[in-house]
Write an enzyme that holds these catalytic residues in place. Structure first.
Site, PDB file in Angstrom:
ATOM      1  N   ASN A 171       8.152  -5.372  -0.526  1.00 36.48           N
ATOM      2  CA  ASN A 171       7.978  -4.223   0.347  1.00 36.48           C
ATOM      3  C   ASN A 171       6.490  -4.180   0.651  1.00 36.48           C
ATOM      4  OD1 ASN A 171       7.658  -1.754   1.611  1.00 36.48           O
ATOM      5  ND2 ASN A 171       9.106  -0.688   0.283  1.00 36.48           N
ATOM      6  N   ARG A 192      12.073   4.758  12.844  1.00 33.62           N
ATOM      7  CA  ARG A 192      10.796   5.475  12.716  1.00 33.62           C
ATOM      8  C   ARG A 192       9.895   5.217  13.917  1.00 33.62           C
ATOM      9  NH1 ARG A 192       8.432   5.035   6.969  1.00 33.62           N
ATOM     10  NH2 ARG A 192       7.139   6.677   7.856  1.00 33.62           N
ATOM     11  N   ARG A 203       4.781  11.122  -2.148  1.00 30.16           N
ATOM     12  CA  ARG A 203       4.501  10.810  -0.748  1.00 30.16           C
ATOM     13  C   ARG A 203       5.720  11.053   0.129  1.00 30.16           C
ATOM     14  NH1 ARG A 203       4.266   4.843   1.793  1.00 30.16           N
ATOM     15  NH2 ARG A 203       3.608   5.449   3.868  1.00 30.16           N
ATOM     16  N   PRO A 232       0.796  -1.221   0.000  1.00 27.52           N
ATOM     17  CA  PRO A 232       0.000   0.000   0.000  1.00 27.52           C
ATOM     18  C   PRO A 232       0.831   1.276   0.000  1.00 27.52           C
ATOM     19  CG  PRO A 232      -0.236  -1.175   2.088  1.00 27.52           C
ATOM     20  CD  PRO A 232       0.532  -2.056   1.175  1.00 27.52           C
ATOM     21  N   ASN A 233       0.344   2.212  -0.797  1.00 26.17           N
ATOM     22  CA  ASN A 233       0.849   3.578  -0.915  1.00 26.17           C
ATOM     23  C   ASN A 233       2.190   3.708  -1.622  1.00 26.17           C
ATOM     24  OD1 ASN A 233      -1.415   4.758   0.446  1.00 26.17           O
ATOM     25  ND2 ASN A 233      -0.585   3.873   2.311  1.00 26.17           N
ATOM     26  N   ALA A 277       2.875  -0.799   5.063  1.00 24.22           N
ATOM     27  CA  ALA A 277       2.324  -0.887   6.414  1.00 24.22           C
ATOM     28  C   ALA A 277       1.863  -2.295   6.770  1.00 24.22           C
ATOM     29  CB  ALA A 277       1.175   0.106   6.574  1.00 24.22           C
ATOM     30  N   TYR A 337      10.873   9.126   1.696  1.00 20.53           N
ATOM     31  CA  TYR A 337      10.914   8.145   0.610  1.00 20.53           C
ATOM     32  C   TYR A 337      11.633   8.627  -0.648  1.00 20.53           C
ATOM     33  CZ  TYR A 337       7.463   5.913   3.551  1.00 20.53           C
ATOM     34  OH  TYR A 337       6.819   5.328   4.615  1.00 20.53           O
ATOM     35  N   GLU A 377      12.292  -9.294   2.538  1.00 22.46           N
ATOM     36  CA  GLU A 377      11.555  -8.090   2.925  1.00 22.46           C
ATOM     37  C   GLU A 377      12.467  -6.884   2.716  1.00 22.46           C
ATOM     38  OE1 GLU A 377      10.191  -6.007   7.095  1.00 22.46           O
ATOM     39  OE2 GLU A 377      10.188  -8.194   7.019  1.00 22.46           O
ATOM     40  N   HIS A 427      12.626  -2.364   2.618  1.00 22.72           N
ATOM     41  CA  HIS A 427      12.004  -1.076   2.930  1.00 22.72           C
ATOM     42  C   HIS A 427      12.908   0.035   2.433  1.00 22.72           C
ATOM     43  CE1 HIS A 427       8.899  -2.903   5.338  1.00 22.72           C
ATOM     44  NE2 HIS A 427       9.846  -3.680   5.844  1.00 22.72           N
TER      45      HIS A 427
END
Length: 138
Positions: A71, A104, A18, A10-11, A74, A23, A95, A97
Site C-alpha cells: 500500500n 475518490r 486519520r 506515507p501516513n 499517495a 480508513y 498493490e 488500498h
C-alpha cells in the site's frame, strides 16, 4: 510456510486517527495482529512502513519473500521510482488500498505502480490485505 512482506507507505502509520470515515477506526497494529492471527501457520508476515519514498524502494530491493503486499499510499499516484523498482525486482507485488481509490478524488484514480504489479485490490479495508495474502498462499 510462505513469507509475505507488507509495506505501507506515507501516513498509514496514522490509521485509526486519520480520516476514520475513509480508513476506519482500527490502528495498523490492530490490523496487523488480525492478519497474523488469521494466517498463523500458513504465512510469516513481516511488516515495514515508511513515510519516505527512498526507504520504500530500498526495502523493495532487499525483499526476500514469496510476495509483497504494497500500500504505497499517495506514492501510488506520483512515484515512477517505486514503479520502476517493482518492475526491476523478481518478487511479485500486489498493490492494495484500504479505500476505493476509484471513487475518490481524480488524482487518486490513476496508479503509476499498477502496471508493474501482479494485481490491484482496492476498497475493501483490511480485506484488501487478506485477499492479497491469500493470493500468495494459493
Amino acid at each position: 510456510m510462505k513469507k509475505i512482506l507488507i509495506i505501507n507507505g506515507p501516513n498509514l502509520n496514522l490509521l485509526g486517527k486519520r480520516e476514520p470515515d475513509i480508513y476506519g477506526t482500527l490502528t495498523w497494529d490492530e490490523m496487523l495482529e488480525q492478519l497474523r492471527s488469521k494466517f498463523s501457520g500458513e504465512a510469516e508476515i513481516e511488516y515495514f512502513q515508511s513515510n519516505h519514498e527512498g526507504d520504500i524502494i530500498d526495502r523493495l530491493q532487499t525483499a526476500d519473500c514469496d510476495g509483497v503486499v504494497l500500500n504505497a499510499g499517495a506514492y501510488t499516484h506520483t512515484s515512477l521510482a517505486i514503479a520502476d523498482c517493482i518492475a526491476a525486482i523478481a518478487v511479485p507485488v500486489i498493490e492494495v488500498h484500504i479505500s476505493n481509490v476509484a471513487a475518490r478524488e481524480e488524482i487518486r484514480r490513476r496508479s503509476l505502480i499498477a502496471p508493474s504489479c501482479r494485481g490491484v485490490i482496492s476498497g475493501l479495508g483490511l480485506q484488501s490485505y487478506m485477499l492479497a495474502i491469500q493470493y500468495f498462499l494459493s
